[in-house]
Each structure stands twice: as structure tokens, then as C-alpha cells.
Design a protein around this motif. Structure first.
Motif, PDB file in Angstrom:
ATOM      1  N   UNK A 251       0.886  -1.173   0.050  1.00 41.11           N
ATOM      2  CA  UNK A 251       0.075   0.099  -0.015  1.00 41.11           C
ATOM      3  C   UNK A 251       0.893   1.014  -0.078  1.00 41.11           C
ATOM      4  N   UNK A 252       0.506   2.225  -0.751  1.00 38.31           N
ATOM      5  CA  UNK A 252       1.403   3.605  -0.941  1.00 38.31           C
ATOM      6  C   UNK A 252       0.381   4.622  -0.736  1.00 38.31           C
ATOM      7  N   UNK A 253       1.015   5.930  -0.244  1.00 37.50           N
ATOM      8  CA  UNK A 253       0.146   7.064  -0.052  1.00 37.50           C
ATOM      9  C   UNK A 253       0.169   7.497  -1.562  1.00 37.50           C
ATOM     10  N   UNK A 254      -1.106   8.216  -1.589  1.00 39.51           N
ATOM     11  CA  UNK A 254      -1.658   8.953  -2.822  1.00 39.51           C
ATOM     12  C   UNK A 254      -1.185  10.257  -2.578  1.00 39.51           C
ATOM     13  N   UNK A 255      -0.561  10.970  -3.552  1.00 34.93           N
ATOM     14  CA  UNK A 255      -0.393  12.465  -3.750  1.00 34.93           C
ATOM     15  C   UNK A 255      -1.300  12.902  -4.923  1.00 34.93           C
ATOM     16  N   UNK A 256      -1.621  13.996  -4.567  1.00 31.80           N
ATOM     17  CA  UNK A 256      -2.506  14.642  -5.739  1.00 31.80           C
ATOM     18  C   UNK A 256      -2.036  16.291  -5.854  1.00 31.80           C
ATOM     19  N   UNK A 257      -1.926  16.533  -7.182  1.00 31.95           N
ATOM     20  CA  UNK A 257      -1.329  17.965  -7.571  1.00 31.95           C
ATOM     21  C   UNK A 257      -2.627  18.637  -7.886  1.00 31.95           C
ATOM     22  N   UNK A 258      -3.002  19.770  -7.229  1.00 34.30           N
ATOM     23  CA  UNK A 258      -4.160  20.600  -7.499  1.00 34.30           C
ATOM     24  C   UNK A 258      -3.565  21.992  -8.104  1.00 34.30           C
ATOM     25  N   UNK A 259      -4.109  22.297  -9.170  1.00 32.03           N
ATOM     26  CA  UNK A 259      -3.796  23.591  -9.652  1.00 32.03           C
ATOM     27  C   UNK A 259      -4.496  24.776  -8.755  1.00 32.03           C
ATOM     28  N   UNK A 260      -3.454  25.515  -8.278  1.00 26.49           N
ATOM     29  CA  UNK A 260      -3.809  26.853  -7.409  1.00 26.49           C
ATOM     30  C   UNK A 260      -4.549  27.809  -8.280  1.00 26.49           C
ATOM     31  N   UNK A 261      -4.050  28.264  -9.337  1.00 26.78           N
ATOM     32  CA  UNK A 261      -4.341  29.222 -10.351  1.00 26.78           C
ATOM     33  C   UNK A 261      -4.063  29.036 -11.579  1.00 26.78           C
ATOM     34  N   UNK A 262      -4.610  29.906 -12.593  1.00 27.07           N
ATOM     35  CA  UNK A 262      -4.137  29.653 -13.851  1.00 27.07           C
ATOM     36  C   UNK A 262      -2.578  30.246 -14.143  1.00 27.07           C
ATOM     37  N   UNK A 263      -1.834  29.457 -14.900  1.00 27.31           N
ATOM     38  CA  UNK A 263      -0.381  29.686 -14.820  1.00 27.31           C
ATOM     39  C   UNK A 263      -0.131  30.574 -15.928  1.00 27.31           C
ATOM     40  N   UNK A 264       0.759  31.679 -15.690  1.00 24.46           N
ATOM     41  CA  UNK A 264       1.229  32.557 -16.568  1.00 24.46           C
ATOM     42  C   UNK A 264       3.020  32.377 -16.862  1.00 24.46           C
ATOM     43  N   UNK A 265       3.193  31.903 -18.193  1.00 24.71           N
ATOM     44  CA  UNK A 265       4.640  31.667 -18.307  1.00 24.71           C
ATOM     45  C   UNK A 265       4.968  30.290 -17.891  1.00 24.71           C
ATOM     46  N   UNK A 266       5.926  30.088 -17.320  1.00 26.63           N
ATOM     47  CA  UNK A 266       6.363  28.872 -16.880  1.00 26.63           C
ATOM     48  C   UNK A 266       5.822  28.516 -15.387  1.00 26.63           C
TER      49      UNK A 266
ATOM     50  N   UNK B 252      -1.401  15.397   0.228  1.00 30.62           N
ATOM     51  CA  UNK B 252      -0.833  14.009   0.530  1.00 30.62           C
ATOM     52  C   UNK B 252      -1.453  13.571   2.015  1.00 30.62           C
ATOM     53  N   UNK B 253      -1.932  12.492   1.928  1.00 28.45           N
ATOM     54  CA  UNK B 253      -2.954  12.087   3.000  1.00 28.45           C
ATOM     55  C   UNK B 253      -2.789  10.295   3.246  1.00 28.45           C
ATOM     56  N   UNK B 254      -2.611   9.923   4.486  1.00 26.16           N
ATOM     57  CA  UNK B 254      -2.806   8.497   4.649  1.00 26.16           C
ATOM     58  C   UNK B 254      -4.115   8.023   4.359  1.00 26.16           C
ATOM     59  N   UNK B 255      -5.096   8.954   4.509  1.00 34.02           N
ATOM     60  CA  UNK B 255      -6.509   8.479   4.277  1.00 34.02           C
ATOM     61  C   UNK B 255      -6.510   8.216   2.801  1.00 34.02           C
ATOM     62  N   UNK B 256      -5.756   8.857   1.827  1.00 29.43           N
ATOM     63  CA  UNK B 256      -5.986   8.637   0.487  1.00 29.43           C
ATOM     64  C   UNK B 256      -4.757   7.686  -0.190  1.00 29.43           C
ATOM     65  N   UNK B 257      -5.017   6.612   0.720  1.00 29.14           N
ATOM     66  CA  UNK B 257      -3.818   5.491   0.210  1.00 29.14           C
ATOM     67  C   UNK B 257      -4.486   4.509  -0.883  1.00 29.14           C
ATOM     68  N   UNK B 258      -3.360   4.065  -1.677  1.00 30.84           N
ATOM     69  CA  UNK B 258      -3.636   3.295  -2.796  1.00 30.84           C
ATOM     70  C   UNK B 258      -3.236   1.910  -2.475  1.00 30.84           C
ATOM     71  N   UNK B 259      -4.098   0.897  -2.709  1.00 29.50           N
ATOM     72  CA  UNK B 259      -3.792  -0.624  -2.652  1.00 29.50           C
ATOM     73  C   UNK B 259      -3.936  -1.126  -4.013  1.00 29.50           C
TER      74      UNK B 259
END
Length: 86
Positions: free
Chosen positions: A1-16, A26-33
Motif C-alpha cells: 500500500x502506498x500514499x497517494x499524492x494529488x497535485x491541484x492547480x492553485x490558479x491559472x499559470x502565466x509563463x513557466x 498527501x494523506x494517509x487516508x488517500x492510500x492506494x492498494x
């Protein structure tokens, strides 16, 4: 079992894209089996990096009307989806 990380877009990106443009959850509750069939040759892949190539940058930017026909941009607060390449 591993921990699941999620990347959320905070706001629109301008440039790089910068680290501050995204939120990493990242949460222990969102683990992946991984339930692999016994005797299977299947493998589980762990992504170590999120690559923001030009296509991803385009999706993280606010779309113009003409670009909306070709691509659906991420909206602030949405999950940044990606695919793995091995």
C-alpha cells in the motif's frame, strides 16, 4: 500500500509553472492498494515527478475562445492529471 499524492492547480499559470502555482496534497487516508492478480506479471509504477511540458502548460493557462475548441483547460482547484511513460 502506498500514499497517494494529488497535485491541484492553485490558479491559472502565466509563463513557466512554479511550485507556488500548485498545491500538493498527501494523506494517509488517500492510500492506494494495488490488487494484482496472483501469478500476474503486472507491475505497479510510482510517479516521482510531474512534468510540465508545453502541452501541460497550455492546459494550465486560461484558454482563449479559439483554443477552447481544441483543448479543455484545467480550472483553478482542479486535479492536474498526467500519464506515466516507462
Amino acid at each position: 500500500m502506498g500514499r497517494n499524492k494529488q497535485v491541484i492547480l492553485r490558479d491559472y499559470v502565466s509563463g513557466v509553472p512554479k511550485d507556488s502555482d500548485m498545491i500538493v496534497l498527501s494523506s494517509d487516508k488517500s492510500s492506494v492498494v494495488a490488487n494484482l492478480p496472483q501469478g500476474s506479471n503486472a507491475v505497479v509504477v510510482k510517479n516521482l515527478y510531474l512534468s510540465c511540458d508545453p502541452y501541460m502548460r497550455h492546459l494550465m493557462s486560461k484558454s482563449t475562445e479559439e483554443a477552447q475548441d481544441s483543448f479543455t483547460s484545467y480550472s483553478p482547484g482542479s486535479l492536474v492529471e498526467l500519464s506515466s511513460v516507462m
